[in-house]
Design a protein around this motif. Structure first.
Motif, PDB file in Angstrom:
ATOM      1  N   PHE A   1       4.948  14.718  13.237  1.00  0.00           N
ATOM      2  CA  PHE A   1       4.053  13.820  13.793  1.00  0.00           C
ATOM      3  C   PHE A   1       3.010  13.931  14.794  1.00  0.00           C
ATOM      4  O   PHE A   1       2.279  13.367  15.139  1.00  0.00           O
ATOM      5  CB  PHE A   1       4.972  12.402  14.366  1.00  0.00           C
ATOM      6  CG  PHE A   1       5.850  12.671  15.511  1.00  0.00           C
ATOM      7  CD1 PHE A   1       5.268  12.725  16.592  1.00  0.00           C
ATOM      8  CD2 PHE A   1       7.183  13.041  15.350  1.00  0.00           C
ATOM      9  CE1 PHE A   1       5.903  12.929  17.844  1.00  0.00           C
ATOM     10  CE2 PHE A   1       7.795  13.585  16.358  1.00  0.00           C
ATOM     11  CZ  PHE A   1       7.379  13.245  17.760  1.00  0.00           C
TER      12      PHE A   1
ATOM     13  N   ARG B   1      13.168  10.494   5.966  1.00  0.00           N
ATOM     14  CA  ARG B   1      12.424  11.633   6.665  1.00  0.00           C
ATOM     15  C   ARG B   1      13.672  12.865   6.711  1.00  0.00           C
ATOM     16  O   ARG B   1      13.069  14.094   6.557  1.00  0.00           O
ATOM     17  CB  ARG B   1      12.012  11.400   7.775  1.00  0.00           C
ATOM     18  CG  ARG B   1      10.681  10.567   7.850  1.00  0.00           C
ATOM     19  CD  ARG B   1      10.188  10.029   9.350  1.00  0.00           C
ATOM     20  NE  ARG B   1      10.574   9.057   9.733  1.00  0.00           N
ATOM     21  CZ  ARG B   1      10.671   8.618  10.931  1.00  0.00           C
ATOM     22  NH1 ARG B   1      10.173   9.321  11.809  1.00  0.00           N
ATOM     23  NH2 ARG B   1      11.353   7.319  11.317  1.00  0.00           N
TER      24      ARG B   1
ATOM     25  N   PRO C   1       0.792  -1.256  -0.144  1.00  0.00           N
ATOM     26  CA  PRO C   1      -0.006   0.130  -0.097  1.00  0.00           C
ATOM     27  C   PRO C   1       0.826   1.323  -0.099  1.00  0.00           C
ATOM     28  O   PRO C   1       0.363   2.296  -0.544  1.00  0.00           O
ATOM     29  CB  PRO C   1      -0.708  -0.081   1.006  1.00  0.00           C
ATOM     30  CG  PRO C   1      -0.318  -1.198   2.160  1.00  0.00           C
ATOM     31  CD  PRO C   1       0.503  -1.916   1.143  1.00  0.00           C
ATOM     32  N   LEU C   2       2.183   1.154   0.518  1.00  0.00           N
ATOM     33  CA  LEU C   2       3.058   2.367   0.418  1.00  0.00           C
ATOM     34  C   LEU C   2       3.248   2.840  -0.972  1.00  0.00           C
ATOM     35  O   LEU C   2       3.805   4.019  -1.231  1.00  0.00           O
ATOM     36  CB  LEU C   2       4.068   2.202   1.350  1.00  0.00           C
ATOM     37  CG  LEU C   2       4.234   2.533   2.720  1.00  0.00           C
ATOM     38  CD1 LEU C   2       5.629   2.542   3.313  1.00  0.00           C
ATOM     39  CD2 LEU C   2       3.382   3.902   3.078  1.00  0.00           C
TER      40      LEU C   2
ATOM     41  N   GLN D   1       0.948   5.198  -1.989  1.00  0.00           N
ATOM     42  CA  GLN D   1       1.267   6.712  -1.185  1.00  0.00           C
ATOM     43  C   GLN D   1       2.515   7.365  -1.801  1.00  0.00           C
ATOM     44  O   GLN D   1       2.294   8.633  -2.003  1.00  0.00           O
ATOM     45  CB  GLN D   1       1.529   6.370   0.340  1.00  0.00           C
ATOM     46  CG  GLN D   1       0.219   6.059   0.847  1.00  0.00           C
ATOM     47  CD  GLN D   1       0.494   5.877   2.543  1.00  0.00           C
ATOM     48  OE1 GLN D   1       1.444   6.557   3.054  1.00  0.00           O
ATOM     49  NE2 GLN D   1      -0.313   4.964   3.219  1.00  0.00           N
TER      50      GLN D   1
ATOM     51  N   TYR E   1       5.316  11.305   6.524  1.00  0.00           N
ATOM     52  CA  TYR E   1       6.289  11.167   7.702  1.00  0.00           C
ATOM     53  C   TYR E   1       5.945  10.032   8.645  1.00  0.00           C
ATOM     54  O   TYR E   1       6.879   9.522   9.366  1.00  0.00           O
ATOM     55  CB  TYR E   1       6.490  12.522   8.298  1.00  0.00           C
ATOM     56  CG  TYR E   1       7.182  13.500   7.798  1.00  0.00           C
ATOM     57  CD1 TYR E   1       8.355  13.182   6.829  1.00  0.00           C
ATOM     58  CD2 TYR E   1       6.979  14.931   7.819  1.00  0.00           C
ATOM     59  CE1 TYR E   1       9.164  14.184   6.411  1.00  0.00           C
ATOM     60  CE2 TYR E   1       7.839  15.612   7.291  1.00  0.00           C
ATOM     61  CZ  TYR E   1       8.996  15.479   6.429  1.00  0.00           C
ATOM     62  OH  TYR E   1       9.610  16.197   5.853  1.00  0.00           O
ATOM     63  N   THR E   2       4.526   9.813   8.932  1.00  0.00           N
ATOM     64  CA  THR E   2       4.142   8.860   9.965  1.00  0.00           C
ATOM     65  C   THR E   2       3.934   7.528   9.140  1.00  0.00           C
ATOM     66  O   THR E   2       3.609   6.522   9.910  1.00  0.00           O
ATOM     67  CB  THR E   2       2.967   9.419  10.674  1.00  0.00           C
ATOM     68  OG1 THR E   2       1.818   9.246   9.662  1.00  0.00           O
ATOM     69  CG2 THR E   2       3.137  10.654  11.292  1.00  0.00           C
ATOM     70  N   SER E   3       4.216   7.444   8.099  1.00  0.00           N
ATOM     71  CA  SER E   3       3.812   6.048   7.310  1.00  0.00           C
ATOM     72  C   SER E   3       4.988   5.026   7.460  1.00  0.00           C
ATOM     73  O   SER E   3       4.710   3.872   7.245  1.00  0.00           O
ATOM     74  CB  SER E   3       3.894   6.242   5.578  1.00  0.00           C
ATOM     75  OG  SER E   3       5.097   6.550   5.308  1.00  0.00           O
ATOM     76  N   GLY E   4       6.129   5.379   8.187  1.00  0.00           N
ATOM     77  CA  GLY E   4       7.075   4.418   8.358  1.00  0.00           C
ATOM     78  C   GLY E   4       8.437   4.250   7.575  1.00  0.00           C
ATOM     79  O   GLY E   4       8.920   3.358   7.489  1.00  0.00           O
TER      80      GLY E   4
END
Lengths: 550, 286
Positions: A382, A319, A246-247, A250, A310-313
C-alpha cells in the motif's frame, strides 16, 4: 540424416502465390508469422512514440507539451494496450511462435492454416479499432485497466471506450484462435520421436502460454461484454445504483490480467532458454525443471490476481492469502534464473548479439523480479501501490524484459527467417545503447515511487523534478537505441551477409529449425523428420537436453 | 516552455528551502511530511504504520540487494571464466539433483523469513484497535470532503489551491484550502467512500493509501506522531484532474485541535450540511 535430403527435396514444391494474395490469403505459418512481426513493429513504433511523448511531458514539472490532460490519459491507456496486445503478444506468440513451433517440432505447418490466417487478421483489425478509439470522441482516458465507474457512460460518454472494448474483443478472439491452433499443433503434429519431454523449451513456453490464453481471455471477454452492456443497454453489472459493484470488474479484469503478464513473459523464457543453450554450447541445465517451472508459473499465475487490488478494500484475510500465493511465484522463477546461470556455467560462451540480449534479459528480469517480491507483500504494497515503483517494476520484469527477448529472438532467428545475417558490430552497439537507455529510463523510477510519486499523472510536485529528468534522458537514449534497431534491420534486409548454411550458430544450436536451409523454404518438413534420442550418435535432431534414458 | 524550464531550475533551490524548513522543523508548523528533491527512499515516517513499513522495507532491501548481487556475481564470473576463449571445450553437465533441490528449497526458506513479518505488518496496518476518533473521507472529481462525526458531525470540502493562488511555502499540486486537522497522537479511524468514480486517499508519510469506491466504505487508520503538515495525492486514476487532487493533513496539539473544532463548527455550519454522510452516499451515486 535422412532429413537433409527431405529438405532439399522440398524445394521442388516451393511454389507459392505471389503479390498481395500471398499475404492476405496466406495459410503459410512462416508468412503469417512474418505478418505478425511486421504488425508488431508498426504497433511498437506507435506505442513507442506515445511513451516518448509522455516522457517528454514528464521531463519537467508543469504542463508543457500535453496541456489536454484527457489526451495524456488517452496516451497512457493506448500505450499500455498497444504494447501488451499489439506488440509483445503478436511478436512472441503470433510471430516467433508461428514461425518456429512447427519448425521445432518437425511439423509442416500449423494444424489449422486457415484459422491461422483469421487469427492474424482479427488481431490487425483489433489494432485498427484501438487506433480509432483514440480519435473518435475524447478517447479512452481510463488506463489499460478500464476500471468502472470511470469507464462507464457517465464519465466516458461518446464511443471511445466502446471502440476500445471492441478492439480487445476482436484481438482477444484472434488470440484465442491462435492459441487453440498452437495447442492442437503441439499436441498432434510433433514428428515421430519428438516426445513432450524432448520438445525444445520454446515450444513448452508457447504451449503453456496458449493454455493461459485460452483460459484467461474468455474471462476478459465476459467482463468486457458486461461493461459494453452497462454502457449501452442499461445493465448494472458494475453500477452501484443498480446493485452492481465496480469491484466485480477488478476481480474479473485481474483474473485475466495477471495471467496476461505471464502470457507476455513465458515465451520470453522459452526464447532465452534456446539462446543461452545455443551460445553456451551446452544443453539447457535441468530441462524438466525448466519445463515444469513454466507450468507451475502458469498454474499459480491464476490464483494471485488480487495482489493488484491490495488497496481496493478486500478483506485483510484475503490480502494475507494473496501475499503468500504471490510470494510462491518467486520459487519457479528462481529455478529459471538459476538454471540459466547453470547452463552458462562450464559452457564455452560466444557473446553474439542474441546472447548479449539474453544476458541483458536475465539482469532485467532479476531486478524486476526482486521488486516483485517486495510488492507481493500486502503489508508494504500500500505504500507503493499506484506509484512509479510499480511502473518501474513491471517495465523491468515484463515490458523491457519482453522487448529484450524479442530483440534476442530477432537477432537469433533472422538468418533463418530472411536468409541474411545482421551486422554484428552495428548490432552490438545497438545493444549497448538500448541497454543503457532502458536502465537510465526505468531505474530512477524506483526512487520516484518510493518517494511517493503517483503514476498516471501528467504533472507532479516540483520535488520530483530531478529523477524525472534523468528518466526522460534515459527515454531519449532508448529512442536512439530503437532507431538503431530499425537501421540494423534495414541494413540486414538490404545488405546483410547471406546465410548459406542451415546452421550458422554451430554445435550449440541443436533444435530442428537449424536443420532446414536458410532462409527456410516456403514449405518445410514435408517429409517427417525422425527424432530418435541418441540414435544419431550425437543426441539426435532434438534439443540438446534430450537424454537417451527418455 | 521557458516557464517550465525556469520552474524546473527553480525547483532545486526551492526544494532546498523546503528541506531546510524540514530540518529545522520550523517550530510553529511542526514537521513537513513530503518528499525531498532527489529522494531515493520512502518519505520520513510520521506514523506507527509507516515506521513499520520502513523497517520491513529495509529488511527486504537487504534481501533483494543480496539476491541481485549474487546473480550479478555469478553472471560476471561466468562471463569471465566460461567464455569461448578461456573455455573452448564446453562441459556437458545438464543435471545436478542436489543443486536443483537447493535452489528450490533455499528460496522457500527466504520467503518464509519474509512472509512472517509481512503478515504481522499487514494485520497491524489493517485497522485501529482502539480508535480515539473517526474521520469520514468522501472523494469527488476532483476534491475531497471531510466529516467529523465525533465532533458535532460538521463537514467541509478541501479544494486544491491553483498554482497562481499559492501562498509562500505552499507546495504546488499539494496544498488545499481547508486541510484535514487531527490531534497529534490520536488513533484516527478513517472511513473512505466516493461520490463518483474510484479515487484513492493516500498520504505517504503517514502510511495511508486506501481506495475510495462508490457504494462501499473502506477503512484504514493512522496516528500522527508529530505535529506538522503531511501531503498526499489521489492515487487512483480518476479522470482529467487526477494529477491535481491533493490531500493535506495537519496534526496539531490537542488544545489547538479543540479550538479548531469550535471554529470549524461555526464556519462550516454556515456552508450548510453537505452530503458527505458516508453511509448514505452509495445510494446517491448514479
Amino acid at each position: 540424416m535422412a532429413y537433409g535430403a527431405a529438405a532439399a527435396h522440398g524445394e521442388h514444391h516451393d511454389h507459392h502465390p505471389t503479390g498481395w494474395k500471398r499475404w492476405v490469403y496466406s495459410t503459410n505459418h512462416k508468412d503469417i508469422g512474418t505478418m505478425y512481426i511486421v504488425l508488431s513493429l508498426i504497433a511498437a513504433l506507435v506505442g513507442g512514440l506515445m511513451s516518448w511523448y509522455i516522457r517528454l511531458e514528464l521531463a519537467e514539472p508543469g504542463l508543457q507539451h500535453i496541456t489536454d490532460t484527457q489526451f495524456y490519459n488517452v496516451l497512457v491507456t493506448a500505450h499500455g494496450f498497444i504494447m501488451v496486445f499489439f506488440v509483445v503478444m503478436p511478436a512472441m506468440i503470433g510471430g516467433f511462435g508461428n514461425w518456429f513451433v512447427p519448425l521445432m517440432i518437425g511439423a509442416p505447418d500449423m494444424a489449422f492454416p486457415r484459422m491461422n490466417n483469421i487469427s492474424f487478421w482479427l488481431t490487425a483489425a483489433g489494432f485498427v479499432l484501438l487506433m480509432l478509439s483514440a480519435v473518435v470522441g475524447d478517447g479512452p482516458g481510463t488506463g489499460w485497466t478500464v476500471y468502472p465507474p470511470l469507464s462507464s457512460v457517465a464519465f466516458h460518454p461518446g464511443p471511445s471506450v466502446d471502440f476500445g472494448i471492441l478492439a480487445l474483443h476482436v484481438a482477444g478472439a484472434g488470440s484465442i484462435l491462435g492459441a487453440i491452433n498452437l495447442i492442437v499443433t503441439i499436441f498432434n503434429m510433433r514428428a515421430p520421436g519428438m516426445t513432450m519431454h524432448r520438445m525444445p523449451l520454446f515450444v513448452w513456453s508457447i504451449l503453456v502460454t496458449a493454455f493461459l490464453l485460452v483460459l484467461a481471455l474468455p474471462v476478459l471477454a465476459g467482463a468486457l461484454t458486461m461493461l459494453l452492456t452497462d454502457r449501452n443497454f442499461g445493465t448494472h453489472f458494475y453500477e452501484v445504483a443498480g446493485g452492481g459493484d465496480p469491484l466485480l470488474w477488478q476481480h474479473l479484469f485481474w483474473f485475466f490480467g495477471h495471467p496476461e503478464v505471464y502470457i507476455i513473459i513465458l515465451p520470453a523464457f522459452g526464447i532465452i532458454s534456446q539462446i543461452v543453450s545455443t551460445f553456451s554450447k551446452k544443453p539447457v541445465f535441468g530441462y524438466l525443471g525448466m519445463a515444469y517451472a513454466m507450468v507451475a508459473i502458469g498454474v499459480v499465475g491464476f490464483v494471485v490476481w488480487a495482489h493488484h487490488m491490495y488497496t481496493s478494500g478486500i478483506t485483510v484475510n484475503s490480502r494475507a492469502y494473496f501475499t503468500v500465493a504471490t510470494l510462491i511465484i518467486a520459487v519457479p522463477t528462481g529455478i529459471k534464473i538459476f538454471s540459466w546461470l547453470a547452463t552458462m556455467w562450464g559452457g564455452s560462451i560466444e557473446f553474439k548479439v542474441p546472447m548479449m540480449y539474453a544476458i541483458g534479459f536475465i539482469w532485467l528480469f532479476v531486478l524486476g523480479g526482486v521488486t516483485g517480491v517486495v510488492l507481493a507483500n500486502a503489508g508494504i504494497d500500500f505504500a507503493l501501490h499506484d506509484t512509479y515503483y510499480v511502473v518501474a517494476h513491471f517495465h523491468y520484469v515484463m515490458a523491457i524484459a519482453a522487448i529484450f527477448a524479442m530483440f534476442a529472438a530477432w537477432y537469433y532467428w533472422i538468418g533463418k527467417m530472411a536468409g541474411k545475417q545482421y551486422p554484428e558490430g552495428m548490432a552490438k552497439l545497438q545493444f549497448w545503447v538500448f541497454f543503457i537507455g532502458v536502465n537510465v529510463l526505468f531505474f530512477p523510477q524506483h526512487f520516484l515511487g518510493l518517494a511517493g510519486m503517483p503514476r498516471r499523472i501528467p504533472d507532479y510536485p516540483d520535488v520530483y523534478a530531478g529523477w524525472n529528468m534523468v528518466s526522460s534522458v534515459g527515454a531519449a537514449i532508448t529512442a536512439v537505441g530503437t532507431l538503431m534497431f530499425f537501421l540494423v534491420m534495414f541494413y540486414t534486409y538490404r545488405a546483410g551477409r547471406p546465410v548459406s548454411v542451415a546452421n550458422p550458430w554451430g554445435e550449440g544450436a541443436t533444435t530442428l529449425e537449424w536443420t532446414v536451409p536458410s532462409p527456410a523454404p516456403f514449405h518445410t518438413h514435408e517429409e517427417m523428420p525422425v527424432i530418435a534420442g541418441g540414435a544419431h550418435g550425437h543426441g539426435g535432431h532434438g534439443h540438446g537436453q534430450m537424454r537417451p534414458a527418455e | 516552455m521557458r516557464d517550465s524550464v525556469q520552474r524546473w531550475l527553480m525547483s532545486i533551490p526551492m526544494a532546498a528551502v523546503v528541506m531546510l524548513a524540514f530540518v529545522a522543523g520550523s517550530r510553529a508548523e511542526g514537521v513537513v511530511g513530503q518528499s525531498q528533491p532527489w529522494q531515493m527512499n520512502f518519505q520520513t515516517a510520521f506514523s506507527p504504520v509507516m515506521e513499520k513499513v520502513h523497517d520491513f522495507h529495509t529488511m527486504l532491501l537487504v534481501i533483494i540487494t543480496g539476491i541481485v548481487l549474487l546473480v550479478l556475481g555469478i553472471l560476471t564470473y561466468v562471463i569471465l571464466r566460461f567464455n569461448a576463449k578461456r573455455n573452448p571445450v564446453p562441459s556437458k553437465t545438464a543435471h545436478n539433483t542436489l543443486l536443483e533441490f537447493a535452489w528450490t528449497v533455499v528460496p522457500v526458506l527466504i520467503l518464509v523469513v519474509i512472509a512472517i513479518p509481512s503478515i504481522k505488518l499487514l494485520y497491524f496496518a489493517n485497522k485501529a484497535v482502539e480508535p480515539d476518533m473517526t474521520l469520514k473521507v468522501t472523494a469527488h472529481q476532483w476534491y475531497w470532503s471531510y466529516n467529523y462525526p465525533d465532533h458535532g458531525d460538521f463537514a467541509f470540502d478541501s479544494i486544491p489551491v491553483p498554482t497562481d493562488d499559492l501562498k509562500p511555502g505552499q507546495p504546488r499540486l499539494l496544498a488545499v484550502d481547508n486541510p484535514v486537522v487531527v490531534p497529534v497522537g490520536a488513533n484516527v479511524q478513517v472511513l473512505i467512500n466516493s461520490d463518483d468514480v474510484i479515487h484513492n486517499w493516500a498520504v505517504p508519510s503517514l502510511g495511508l493509501k486506501k481506495d475510495a469506491l462508490p457504494g462501499r466504505i473502506n477503512e484504514t487508520w493512522f496516528r500522527a506522531d508529530k505535529e506538522g503538515v503531511f501531503y498526499g495525492m489521489c492515487s487512483e486514476l480518476c479522470g482529467v484532474n487526477h494529477y491535481f487532487m491533493p490531500i493535506e493533513v495537519r496534526a496539531v496539539s490537542k488544545e489547538a485541535f479543540g479550538a479548531w473544532v469550535e471554529k470549524a463548527k461555526e464556519e462550516f455550519a454556515a456552508n450548510g450540511r453537505r452530503s458527505v454522510d458516508v453511509a448514505n452516499n452509495g445510494a446517491s451515486v448514479r
